[in-house]
Design a protein around this motif. Structure first.
Motif, PDB file in Angstrom:
ATOM      1  N   ALA A   1       0.875  -1.152  -0.027  1.00  0.00           N
ATOM      2  CA  ALA A   1      -0.057  -0.092   0.037  1.00  0.00           C
ATOM      3  C   ALA A   1       0.867   1.237   0.108  1.00  0.00           C
TER       4      ALA A   1
ATOM      5  N   LEU B   1      -7.966  -2.293   1.729  1.00  0.00           N
ATOM      6  CA  LEU B   1      -6.626  -1.983   2.414  1.00  0.00           C
ATOM      7  C   LEU B   1      -6.693  -3.160   3.416  1.00  0.00           C
TER       8      LEU B   1
ATOM      9  N   ALA C   1      -2.354  -3.879   0.173  1.00  0.00           N
ATOM     10  CA  ALA C   1      -3.823  -3.796  -0.240  1.00  0.00           C
ATOM     11  C   ALA C   1      -4.133  -4.723  -1.588  1.00  0.00           C
TER      12      ALA C   1
END
Length: 146
Positions: free
Chosen positions: A87, A106, A125
């Motif tokens: 992420a 997420l 993610a």
């Protein structure tokens, strides 16, 4: 395992299995002979970036400098491509491609890649690209393990 000597992070099997039940993947576009998650897969030697991606694809790309090329390919493919990526919301590839995806999930908590006892030193993610989707990006959360 979590050193800068590798940019390959093997997908945790249980995490993949949860997503596979939902998406029914046909191809692992970025794998090795030892860690592929689908019967059909592309390796470094068969160069997934040069292949045509179709159907529903799984992608856990190398997390090094080349990751932007993989995410761009997922974004531009005529397929559904479900990607497990770090992420890295501060990067160019995240904003150019992930923010235009169908969905971003997420991951709550840190994944343990490749059967490691230690969690990854970065957040993850799941990004879902779908060439037939042209709406707003949906953002949600999912747990690392269950």
């Amino acid at each position: 395992m979590f050193s800068s000597t590798t940019d390959l992070w093997e997908t945790p099997q249980g995490f993949f299995d949860r997503l596979s039940r939902e998406f029914n993947f046909s191809t692992d576009v970025c794998a090795t002979d030892d860690n592929h998650k689908c019967q059909k897969y592309y390796t470094k030697e068969t160069n997934g970036l040069q292949q045509e991606w179709t159907g529903v694809c799984w992608m856990n790309p190398p997390y090094g400098r080349e990751i932007g090329k993989w995410v761009e390919k997922a974004y531009k493919s005529n397929a559904v491509v479900v990607c497990l990526v770090p992420a890295r919301t501060d990067t160019k590839w995240w904003h150019e491609f992930c923010m235009k995806s169908k969905e971003i999930r997420l991951v709550q908590g840190r994944l343990k890649f490749g059967g490691s006892k230690n969690s990854a030193p970065f957040p993850s993610a799941v990004v879902v690209f779908d060439s037939n989707y042209h709406g707003e990006t949906r953002v949600s959360a999912m747990k690392a393990g269950e």
